[in-house]
Design a protein around this motif. Structure first.
Motif, PDB file in Angstrom:
ATOM      1  N   LYS A  70       0.635 -41.063  72.736  1.00  0.00           N
ATOM      2  CA  LYS A  70      -0.233 -42.233  72.674  1.00  0.00           C
ATOM      3  C   LYS A  70       0.326 -43.166  71.599  1.00  0.00           C
ATOM      4  N   ASN A 105       0.509 -37.475  69.287  1.00  0.00           N
ATOM      5  CA  ASN A 105      -0.021 -36.596  70.313  1.00  0.00           C
ATOM      6  C   ASN A 105      -1.452 -36.193  70.007  1.00  0.00           C
ATOM      7  N   GLY A 106      -1.983 -36.700  68.891  1.00  0.00           N
ATOM      8  CA  GLY A 106      -3.341 -36.367  68.475  1.00  0.00           C
ATOM      9  C   GLY A 106      -4.393 -37.069  69.303  1.00  0.00           C
ATOM     10  N   GLN A 107      -5.656 -36.724  69.041  1.00  0.00           N
ATOM     11  CA  GLN A 107      -6.770 -37.269  69.806  1.00  0.00           C
ATOM     12  C   GLN A 107      -7.179 -38.663  69.324  1.00  0.00           C
ATOM     13  N   GLY A 108      -7.328 -38.818  68.023  1.00  0.00           N
ATOM     14  CA  GLY A 108      -7.842 -40.079  67.491  1.00  0.00           C
ATOM     15  C   GLY A 108      -6.735 -40.962  66.944  1.00  0.00           C
TER      16      GLY A 108
END
Length: 199
Positions: A135, A161-164
Motif C-alpha cells: 500500500k 504492508n501494514g494495515q494503517g
C-alpha cells in the motif's frame, strides 16, 4: 521495449510543454508546487503512477541544482542519494518527480527525476523492486513558496504492508531529521531532496 521508448519520448515532450505553460513564480529563491491544468494532469497521469511537479525561481548566482532521493526503511536511512542528478540552471524552471506505473503482479518500477529550464531538460531514472501487495501514501512540502535552502525536502512516497497508513505531517518536510518517527512503521520511504548551488 517499444512501450518504454514511447513513454520516454512522451515524458520529454510533456516536460517541454509543461515548462512553457506554467506561470512564473512571483518570489525569487523559492520552489513551489506547480498549479497544473486539467490537461497537464491528464498527460502526466497517463505516463506515471505518482507524480509531483514543482516550479522554481532562483537568483542568477545559482548555477546548478542537485536533486536526489533518499531511501528509508522503518525510519532508518538505508540508501542516500539513490539517484543523484546535478544539472545546470538559469533562473526559472520546472522539476518533475514521478514513479512509473506497474501492471498487476509486476514488481519493477522506476523513480524519475526531470528538470526543465532555459538550458533544456535533463532526466534520471532508477529502477525499483517493490514487494507485492504494497500500500502507499504520498505527499509534498505544503509550503506555498519553499525558500531555497540546503537539502530541501520536496516530496515523499511511502510504502507499507501494514494495515494503517496516514499522511506525513507538515513538520516532516521542514524538519525531517527530528520527525523520522513518523515513518518508522513504513517498509520503504523515498524522499525527494534538492539543493541549489552557486558553483
Amino acid at each position: 521495449m517499444i512501450e518504454k521508448n514511447i513513454a520516454c519520448h512522451f515524458s520529454s515532450f510533456f516536460i517541454i510543454c509543461l515548462g512553457a505553460c506554467n506561470k512564473e513564480i512571483q518570489l525569487t529563491n523559492t520552489v513551489s508546487e506547480a498549479k497544473l491544468t486539467d490537461r497537464e494532469k491528464f498527460l502526466l497521469s497517463s505516463t506515471s503512477d505518482k507524480s509531483f511537479v514543482f516550479d522554481y525561481k532562483a537568483d542568477k548566482k545559482y548555477k546548478q541544482v542537485s536533486l536526489w532521493v533518499d531511501k528509508y526503511e522503518f525510519g532508518k536511512l538505508v540508501e542516500e542519494k539513490l539517484n543523484n542528478m546535478l544539472t545546470e540552471i538559469d533562473g526559472t524552471g520546472t522539476i518533475i518527480f514521478s514513479t512509473s506505473p506497474t501492471i498487476a503482479e509486476q514488481k519493477e518500477s522506476t523513480i524519475n527525476i526531470s528538470v526543465n529550464n532555459n538550458n533544456g531538460f535533463s532526466t534520471i531514472r532508477t529502477q525499483l523492486i517493490k514487494p507485492k501487495a504494497m500500500k502507499s501514501t504520498w505527499g509534498s512540502n505544503p509550503s506555498e513558496h519553499i525558500p531555497i535552502a540546503d537539502k530541501m525536502v520536496l516530496a515523499s512516497i511511502c510504502y507499507s504492508n501494514g494495515q494503517g497508513m496516514s499522511s506525513l505531517t507538515n513538520d516532516f518536510y521542514s524538519d525531517i531529521d527530528n520527525r523520522l518517527h513518523e515513518i518508522k512503521d513504513y517498509d520503504d520511504v523515498y524522499v525527494l531532496r534538492a539543493e541549489f548551488l552557486d558553483k
